[in-house]
Design a protein around this motif. Structure first.
Motif, PDB file in Angstrom:
ATOM      1  N   VAL A   1       4.205   0.030 -19.935  1.00 56.69           N
ATOM      2  CA  VAL A   1       5.055  -0.332 -19.105  1.00 56.69           C
ATOM      3  C   VAL A   1       6.307  -0.437 -19.673  1.00 56.69           C
ATOM      4  O   VAL A   1       7.936   0.172 -19.448  1.00 56.69           O
TER       5      VAL A   1
ATOM      6  N   CYS B   1       6.451  -6.470 -16.349  1.00 51.25           N
ATOM      7  CA  CYS B   1       7.420  -5.532 -15.413  1.00 51.25           C
ATOM      8  C   CYS B   1       9.209  -6.120 -15.136  1.00 51.25           C
ATOM      9  O   CYS B   1      10.155  -6.431 -15.984  1.00 51.25           O
ATOM     10  N   CYS B   2       8.603  -7.563 -14.878  1.00 54.90           N
ATOM     11  CA  CYS B   2       9.912  -8.405 -14.919  1.00 54.90           C
ATOM     12  C   CYS B   2      10.560  -8.583 -16.271  1.00 54.90           C
ATOM     13  O   CYS B   2      11.860  -8.901 -16.522  1.00 54.90           O
TER      14      CYS B   2
ATOM     15  N   LEU C   1      13.950  -4.081  -9.319  1.00 55.09           N
ATOM     16  CA  LEU C   1      13.029  -3.778 -10.082  1.00 55.09           C
ATOM     17  C   LEU C   1      11.910  -4.319  -8.247  1.00 55.09           C
ATOM     18  O   LEU C   1      12.596  -5.362  -8.215  1.00 55.09           O
TER      19      LEU C   1
ATOM     20  N   ASN D   1       9.040  -9.433  -5.894  1.00 51.83           N
ATOM     21  CA  ASN D   1       7.823  -9.150  -6.129  1.00 51.83           C
ATOM     22  C   ASN D   1       7.295  -9.431  -4.627  1.00 51.83           C
ATOM     23  O   ASN D   1       6.856 -10.913  -3.997  1.00 51.83           O
TER      24      ASN D   1
ATOM     25  N   VAL E   1       2.765  -8.200 -13.086  1.00 51.42           N
ATOM     26  CA  VAL E   1       3.987  -8.669 -13.123  1.00 51.42           C
ATOM     27  C   VAL E   1       4.824  -9.003 -13.650  1.00 51.42           C
ATOM     28  O   VAL E   1       6.461  -8.837 -14.258  1.00 51.42           O
TER      29      VAL E   1
ATOM     30  N   THR F   1       7.073   0.186  -8.323  1.00 49.94           N
ATOM     31  CA  THR F   1       5.965  -0.102  -8.675  1.00 49.94           C
ATOM     32  C   THR F   1       4.791   0.384  -8.223  1.00 49.94           C
ATOM     33  O   THR F   1       4.440  -0.536  -6.533  1.00 49.94           O
TER      34      THR F   1
ATOM     35  N   VAL G   1       0.530  -1.021 -15.168  1.00 50.36           N
ATOM     36  CA  VAL G   1       1.220  -2.383 -15.358  1.00 50.36           C
ATOM     37  C   VAL G   1       1.209  -2.963 -16.295  1.00 50.36           C
ATOM     38  O   VAL G   1       1.615  -4.210 -16.488  1.00 50.36           O
TER      39      VAL G   1
ATOM     40  N   ASN H   1       7.533  -5.187  -7.130  1.00 49.25           N
ATOM     41  CA  ASN H   1       6.661  -5.364  -8.260  1.00 49.25           C
ATOM     42  C   ASN H   1       5.550  -5.522  -7.093  1.00 49.25           C
ATOM     43  O   ASN H   1       5.610  -6.063  -6.481  1.00 49.25           O
ATOM     44  N   ASN H   2       4.956  -3.991  -6.763  1.00 48.95           N
ATOM     45  CA  ASN H   2       4.169  -3.721  -5.485  1.00 48.95           C
ATOM     46  C   ASN H   2       2.738  -3.883  -6.219  1.00 48.95           C
ATOM     47  O   ASN H   2       2.044  -3.954  -4.934  1.00 48.95           O
TER      48      ASN H   2
END
Length: 243
Positions: free
Chosen positions: A62, A114-115, A78, A135, A111, A3, A56, A80-81
């Motif tokens: 998402v 997406c998680c 994944l 993450n 986050v 991301t 996001v 999560n940036n």
């Protein structure tokens, strides 16, 4: 999937992941051209790439992002940036509530969303074959960022807690969850926040004597995704030059 993969640390993660054998979904919020340039760099490294626009913090975005990623095959990793500071540095009592809400929506709710989607696809509980989640956090979580972005620091502390808690939930379902907490990095994050020279100004105060580079953070993230980190679960790796 990365991301916020069209610029800065995210872009460095995308290209390094490709060099280590990953096909890559480059998520972006606004700049389609920049995202496509990163995707092309992934392809030049012999891997497949797809760009997908999405906020996001928006649940439907998402879900679309993760559905679109299936074009490249089963999801295995994944990052999560995606993250924002919201505005120029300022004291907490000078912040407006809408800015703070937006930062928490992107940095924390994003986050979480997406998680959740990644777990539903990767967990052996749901028929998946496992995977890894990293993450991207910030050393601001431990410092509090007084006089700059206290709300941002609080959002990253929340990410650290989420990382550790989720790691305990899904470790036996084939998913390793970890975090990389970076310090001051010379990237366009600062320009977006209205302080383009911040890394140059503050870099000499870092024990190492300089700001970090996006590639240095990417190295830590990609290591966390790799089999070399197979026994690493719930860790927050500090990559901060000593500060």
């Amino acid at each position: 999937m990365v991301t916020g993969g069209s610029r800065g640390i995210g872009a460095a993660i995308c290209t390094l992941a490709a060099a280590h054998g990953h096909d890559v979904v480059v998520n972006y919020a606004h700049d389609a051209e920049a995202a496509e340039q990163i995707a092309e760099q992934v392809r030049q490294r012999g891997r497949q790439a797809r760009t997908v626009r999405g906020d996001v913090s928006n649940e439907s975005d998402v879900k679309h992002l993760f559905d679109a990623a299936e074009d490249l095959g089963p999801l295995t990793a994944l990052v999560n940036n995606a993250g924002i500071s919201g505005n120029r540095p300022a004291r907490l009592d000078e912040q407006d509530v809408e800015t703070v809400r937006r930062v928490l929506d992107v940095n924390v709710t994003g986050v979480f969303l997406c998680c959740r989607e990644a777990v539903l696809r990767m967990s052996t509980r749901y028929g998946g074959t496992g995977g890894a989640i990293v993450n991207v956090s910030s050393s601001a979580a431990g410092r509090g960022s007084p006089g700059e972005w206290v709300h941002y620091a609080a959002s990253k502390a929340a990410v650290d807690t989420l990382t550790y808690g989720l790691a305990q939930e899904v470790a036996r379902e084939g998913i390793r969850v970890n975090g990389v907490s970076h310090g001051l990095v010379d990237s366009d994050f600062h320009a977006t926040a209205g302080v383009p020279d911040r890394a140059q100004q503050l870099g000499p105060g870092v024990p190492l004597g300089r700001a970090g580079r996006p590639q240095e953070i990417a190295e830590a993230v990609v290591w966390m995704l790799s089999p070399a980190a197979s026994f690493t679960v719930g860790a927050i790796l500090q990559v901060n030059g000593g500060r």
